[in-house]
Design a protein around this motif. Structure first.
Motif, PDB file in Angstrom:
ATOM      1  N   ASP A 144       0.819  -1.210   0.000  1.00 46.26           N
ATOM      2  CA  ASP A 144       0.000   0.000   0.000  1.00 46.26           C
ATOM      3  C   ASP A 144       0.852   1.259   0.000  1.00 46.26           C
ATOM      4  O   ASP A 144       0.431   2.314  -0.493  1.00 46.26           O
ATOM      5  CB  ASP A 144      -0.917  -0.016   1.220  1.00 46.26           C
ATOM      6  CG  ASP A 144      -2.022   1.010   1.111  1.00 46.26           C
ATOM      7  OD1 ASP A 144      -2.584   1.166   0.016  1.00 46.26           O
ATOM      8  OD2 ASP A 144      -2.312   1.677   2.121  1.00 46.26           O
ATOM      9  N   LEU A 145       2.064   1.172   0.510  1.00 46.95           N
ATOM     10  CA  LEU A 145       2.950   2.332   0.554  1.00 46.95           C
ATOM     11  C   LEU A 145       3.543   2.664  -0.810  1.00 46.95           C
ATOM     12  O   LEU A 145       4.016   3.776  -1.019  1.00 46.95           O
ATOM     13  CB  LEU A 145       4.088   2.081   1.561  1.00 46.95           C
ATOM     14  CG  LEU A 145       3.703   2.128   3.044  1.00 46.95           C
ATOM     15  CD1 LEU A 145       4.873   1.672   3.903  1.00 46.95           C
ATOM     16  CD2 LEU A 145       3.247   3.528   3.436  1.00 46.95           C
ATOM     17  N   ARG A 146       3.548   1.712  -1.714  1.00 46.93           N
ATOM     18  CA  ARG A 146       4.130   1.960  -3.036  1.00 46.93           C
ATOM     19  C   ARG A 146       3.109   2.615  -3.949  1.00 46.93           C
ATOM     20  O   ARG A 146       1.984   2.142  -4.093  1.00 46.93           O
ATOM     21  CB  ARG A 146       4.629   0.657  -3.651  1.00 46.93           C
ATOM     22  CG  ARG A 146       5.880   0.100  -2.974  1.00 46.93           C
ATOM     23  CD  ARG A 146       6.440  -1.065  -3.782  1.00 46.93           C
ATOM     24  NE  ARG A 146       6.891  -0.670  -5.100  1.00 46.93           N
ATOM     25  CZ  ARG A 146       8.165  -0.560  -5.459  1.00 46.93           C
ATOM     26  NH1 ARG A 146       9.129  -0.772  -4.571  1.00 46.93           N
ATOM     27  NH2 ARG A 146       8.489  -0.229  -6.687  1.00 46.93           N
ATOM     28  N   LEU A 147       3.530   3.686  -4.619  1.00 40.31           N
ATOM     29  CA  LEU A 147       2.634   4.400  -5.520  1.00 40.31           C
ATOM     30  C   LEU A 147       2.423   3.678  -6.838  1.00 40.31           C
ATOM     31  O   LEU A 147       1.556   4.065  -7.628  1.00 40.31           O
ATOM     32  CB  LEU A 147       3.175   5.810  -5.775  1.00 40.31           C
ATOM     33  CG  LEU A 147       3.272   6.715  -4.552  1.00 40.31           C
ATOM     34  CD1 LEU A 147       3.847   8.062  -4.947  1.00 40.31           C
ATOM     35  CD2 LEU A 147       1.918   6.874  -3.889  1.00 40.31           C
ATOM     36  N   ASP A 148       3.219   2.639  -7.117  1.00 39.07           N
ATOM     37  CA  ASP A 148       3.079   1.928  -8.382  1.00 39.07           C
ATOM     38  C   ASP A 148       2.321   0.618  -8.232  1.00 39.07           C
ATOM     39  O   ASP A 148       2.315  -0.212  -9.141  1.00 39.07           O
ATOM     40  CB  ASP A 148       4.449   1.677  -9.019  1.00 39.07           C
ATOM     41  CG  ASP A 148       5.427   0.976  -8.076  1.00 39.07           C
ATOM     42  OD1 ASP A 148       5.052   0.723  -6.909  1.00 39.07           O
ATOM     43  OD2 ASP A 148       6.562   0.692  -8.496  1.00 39.07           O
ATOM     44  N   VAL A 149       1.670   0.408  -7.092  1.00 38.56           N
ATOM     45  CA  VAL A 149       0.860  -0.784  -6.855  1.00 38.56           C
ATOM     46  C   VAL A 149      -0.596  -0.371  -6.729  1.00 38.56           C
ATOM     47  O   VAL A 149      -0.927   0.561  -5.984  1.00 38.56           O
ATOM     48  CB  VAL A 149       1.318  -1.526  -5.585  1.00 38.56           C
ATOM     49  CG1 VAL A 149       0.359  -2.670  -5.247  1.00 38.56           C
ATOM     50  CG2 VAL A 149       2.732  -2.071  -5.772  1.00 38.56           C
ATOM     51  N   VAL A 150      -1.475  -1.037  -7.466  1.00 32.71           N
ATOM     52  CA  VAL A 150      -2.900  -0.729  -7.454  1.00 32.71           C
ATOM     53  C   VAL A 150      -3.682  -2.003  -7.164  1.00 32.71           C
ATOM     54  O   VAL A 150      -3.427  -3.044  -7.770  1.00 32.71           O
ATOM     55  CB  VAL A 150      -3.378  -0.154  -8.807  1.00 32.71           C
ATOM     56  CG1 VAL A 150      -4.857   0.229  -8.739  1.00 32.71           C
ATOM     57  CG2 VAL A 150      -2.532   1.024  -9.222  1.00 32.71           C
ATOM     58  N   ARG A 151      -4.607  -1.912  -6.227  1.00 29.81           N
ATOM     59  CA  ARG A 151      -5.587  -2.998  -6.045  1.00 29.81           C
ATOM     60  C   ARG A 151      -6.887  -2.554  -6.700  1.00 29.81           C
ATOM     61  O   ARG A 151      -7.490  -1.573  -6.300  1.00 29.81           O
ATOM     62  CB  ARG A 151      -5.821  -3.299  -4.575  1.00 29.81           C
ATOM     63  CG  ARG A 151      -6.986  -4.269  -4.350  1.00 29.81           C
ATOM     64  CD  ARG A 151      -7.333  -4.445  -2.886  1.00 29.81           C
ATOM     65  NE  ARG A 151      -8.632  -5.065  -2.745  1.00 29.81           N
ATOM     66  CZ  ARG A 151      -9.639  -4.572  -2.037  1.00 29.81           C
ATOM     67  NH1 ARG A 151      -9.493  -3.437  -1.374  1.00 29.81           N
ATOM     68  NH2 ARG A 151     -10.790  -5.206  -1.977  1.00 29.81           N
ATOM     69  N   HIS A 152      -7.320  -3.279  -7.733  1.00 26.68           N
ATOM     70  CA  HIS A 152      -8.591  -2.997  -8.389  1.00 26.68           C
ATOM     71  C   HIS A 152      -9.679  -3.810  -7.707  1.00 26.68           C
ATOM     72  O   HIS A 152      -9.696  -5.043  -7.796  1.00 26.68           O
ATOM     73  CB  HIS A 152      -8.524  -3.362  -9.878  1.00 26.68           C
ATOM     74  CG  HIS A 152      -7.586  -2.505 -10.665  1.00 26.68           C
ATOM     75  ND1 HIS A 152      -7.930  -1.254 -11.126  1.00 26.68           N
ATOM     76  CD2 HIS A 152      -6.316  -2.716 -11.062  1.00 26.68           C
ATOM     77  CE1 HIS A 152      -6.912  -0.729 -11.781  1.00 26.68           C
ATOM     78  NE2 HIS A 152      -5.914  -1.598 -11.754  1.00 26.68           N
TER      79      HIS A 152
END
Length: 217
Positions: A144-152
């Motif tokens: 969650d801290l990484r800006l390049d990870v997305v949970r759709h």
């Protein structure tokens, strides 16, 4: 017989029909396994067109006004959407599955484990890896801290193979049929991605896409 390296000429109308057929069959296959689909905008030169008059969005986006209300598994509606245009195939998330979208530096090592993922994995031509998992599990802290990870999750979507983007087609790395259309435990997949995080550079390269609206901007 004289050999040549020249590619045979294929009329644009035939290419369009072949694209529509391939995309329609993929959409029907997904819908047949209970994955709700909807039509996405299609590439028209260097921009995406959805067929709606006055639409200002040039990036990949839904070709319907309300994705949540329009997405369906109904075979008749699915066939109708791809009758005239080579729409991208959009899969809605948050119901049948969630999607963990990550950069290649995180996705490739996790997918290389293969049996550990035990679920479908797609990748875009721009290098975004998409792991389909059972729905409902929030991101663990280090992801969650990484800006390049997305949970759709709910109210979001992904372009499914063989949809086309400006960079190229979306493709399966692990197809749904390879895993018998089963979805893995999201916590297990997130653990593998977290291992990649601990070995990856600290500075994200691709900014987070927080929502469908921002994805389309």
């Amino acid at each position: 017989m004289q050999w040549t390296n020249r590619q045979p000429f294929v009329p644009p109308s035939l290419l369009d029909r072949l694209d529509r057929t391939r995309l329609r069959r993929a959409a029907q296959t997904y819908a047949g396994h209970g994955w709700a689909v909807a039509p996405g905008a299609f590439l028209d030169g260097s921009r995406f067109a959805c067929g709606r008059p006055g639409c200002p969005i040039t990036g990949n986006h839904p070709a319907v006004d309300s994705l949540a209300e329009s997405a369906t598994t109904d075979p008749g509606r699915v066939a109708g959407w791809w009758r005239r245009r080579p729409h991208n195939v959009l899969l809605t998330t948050g119901d049948a599955f969630d999607v963990l979208e990550v950069p290649a530096v995180l996705g490739r090592p996790a997918a290389d484990l293969g049996a550990g993922v035990a679920g479908p994995v797609a990748v875009t031509a721009a290098g975004r890896w998409m792991f389909l998992v059972r729905p409902g599990c929030p991101l663990r802290a280090e992801l969650d801290l990484r800006l390049d990870v997305v949970r759709h999750g709910l109210n979001s979507w992904i372009p499914a193979p063989p949809s086309r983007t400006i960079e190229g087609p979306v493709r399966w790395v692990i197809t749904p049929t390879q895993v018998d259309w089963t979805l893995p435990d999201p916590e297990r997949v997130q653990e593998m991605l977290a291992r990649s995080v601990r070995r990856a550079p600290r500075t994200p390269i691709v900014p987070r896409q927080l929502s469908t609206a921002r994805r389309a901007a």
